[in-house]
Design a protein around this motif. Structure first.
Motif, PDB file in Angstrom:
ATOM      1  N   THR A 140       0.807  -1.221   0.000  1.00 21.73           N
ATOM      2  CA  THR A 140       0.000   0.000   0.000  1.00 21.73           C
ATOM      3  C   THR A 140       0.845   1.278   0.000  1.00 21.73           C
ATOM      4  OG1 THR A 140      -1.854  -1.123   1.072  1.00 21.73           O
ATOM      5  CG2 THR A 140      -1.830   1.273   1.191  1.00 21.73           C
ATOM      6  N   PRO A 141       1.885   1.421   0.827  1.00 24.92           N
ATOM      7  CA  PRO A 141       2.687   2.659   0.775  1.00 24.92           C
ATOM      8  C   PRO A 141       3.311   2.897  -0.601  1.00 24.92           C
ATOM      9  CG  PRO A 141       3.137   1.457   2.798  1.00 24.92           C
ATOM     10  CD  PRO A 141       2.322   0.541   1.935  1.00 24.92           C
ATOM     11  N   ALA A 142       3.797   1.853  -1.253  1.00 24.90           N
ATOM     12  CA  ALA A 142       4.381   2.008  -2.587  1.00 24.90           C
ATOM     13  C   ALA A 142       3.318   2.410  -3.598  1.00 24.90           C
ATOM     14  CB  ALA A 142       5.068   0.717  -3.014  1.00 24.90           C
ATOM     15  N   ARG A 143       2.143   1.808  -3.501  1.00 21.47           N
ATOM     16  CA  ARG A 143       1.050   2.171  -4.415  1.00 21.47           C
ATOM     17  C   ARG A 143       0.651   3.633  -4.226  1.00 21.47           C
ATOM     18  NH1 ARG A 143      -1.674  -3.534  -2.809  1.00 21.47           N
ATOM     19  NH2 ARG A 143      -1.019  -4.763  -4.640  1.00 21.47           N
ATOM     20  N   GLU A 144       0.590   4.056  -2.982  1.00 18.47           N
ATOM     21  CA  GLU A 144       0.238   5.456  -2.709  1.00 18.47           C
ATOM     22  C   GLU A 144       1.292   6.396  -3.288  1.00 18.47           C
ATOM     23  OE1 GLU A 144      -2.381   6.816  -1.532  1.00 18.47           O
ATOM     24  OE2 GLU A 144      -3.455   5.385  -0.273  1.00 18.47           O
ATOM     25  N   SER A 145       2.552   6.008  -3.209  1.00 19.96           N
ATOM     26  CA  SER A 145       3.624   6.850  -3.760  1.00 19.96           C
ATOM     27  C   SER A 145       3.500   6.990  -5.266  1.00 19.96           C
ATOM     28  CB  SER A 145       4.994   6.252  -3.408  1.00 19.96           C
ATOM     29  OG  SER A 145       5.224   6.294  -2.018  1.00 19.96           O
TER      30      SER A 145
END
Length: 265
Positions: A31-36
């Motif tokens: 999720t953090p990578a997708r948000e980035s």
């Protein structure tokens, strides 16, 4: 068995589901990578359309994709199984498989790579978008390299003890390169067109036909409920299902097997 697929440039539009919930997607540790990536894409698409189009490698006829990328957080979603269209997905027929007895196997076995989401399961709900893995997205850089560092450990763990059937195109293969242990259980699917010219058999690699053949191979395995555990079992299963296949051992130690799927010209 784990089947790795590329996405498609063509995508269904519009969706009919609720807005995106990033935390609901498979492998929530991404999720953090997708948000980035999503935030970087939104910043690019907030620029004048022509600038955004240039960064994303879109043609003048694809400018509507810039607007769709601006609406990622509010647009209606649809399952990845319905989102991706085109030759491979026409042959794969994911919605049909998910509606039948193979549904659990499809959900467990299929991973679709994506420049925006990293990987998706067929039932993950996302909005229509346009972002190739080959794009260099400011400030993140090349997405293949970006995702490789985030997917390596996650997918290595997911692939533990499983046969990996790699149907990805070159651009998406950069996002996850199996280490030696996984590579030993990996089969790269290659499609060869065979023709006979003046009595001489000739073979060639053709990308468009390859997409359809890879989709058909994946469909056959999933529809039959196949669960091969080794490259040899995979080749046998596909031959039994009517495909002409030839398995080649790795050219060097620690590499994947290659499965040639031979189709008539």
């Amino acid at each position: 068995m784990l089947i790795l697929l590329p996405p498609s440039e063509g995508k269904a539009f519009p969706g009919g589901g609720p807005p995106l919930d990033p935390a609901s997607l498979t492998l929530p540790e991404l999720t953090p990578a997708r948000e980035s990536v999503m935030a970087a894409l939104e910043r690019v698409c907030a620029r004048p359309v022509e600038q955004a189009r240039t960064v994303l490698g879109l043609t003048p006829r694809q400018v509507e994709a810039v607007q769709r990328n601006r609406e990622l957080r509010t647009a209606a979603t649809l399952r990845a199984a319905e989102l991706y269209t085109g030759v491979l997905y026409d042959a794969l027929r994911l919605p049909e498989l998910l509606a039948g007895r193979s549904a659990a196997l499809v959900e467990e076995s299929v991973l679709i790579f994506s420049g925006l989401w990293g990987v998706l399961r067929p039932t993950d709900a996302v909005p229509p978008y346009r972002l190739s893995m080959g794009v260099s997205l400011p400030p993140l850089g090349g997405l293949g390299v970006f995702w490789r560092s985030r997917l390596g450990e996650v997918l290595t763990k997911l692939a533990e003890g499983r046969l990996v059937v790699d149907c990805r195109s070159t651009a998406y293969a950069t996002a996850f390169r199996p280490g030696p242990a996984v590579a030993a259980r990996t089969v790269t699917v290659r499609v060869l067109r065979q023709t006979v010219v003046d009595g001489t058999v000739r073979r060639s690699v053709v990308s468009h036909m390859a997409k359809a053949a890879r989709g058909a191979v994946a469909h056959s395995l999933l529809a039959a409920g196949a669960s091969p555990r080794t490259p040899g079992e995979l080749a046998t299963a596909l031959a039994d299902l009517g495909h002409r296949v030839e398995l080649t051992a790795p050219a060097r130690g620690g590499g994947p097997h290659v499965l040639n799927v031979v189709v008539p010209g």
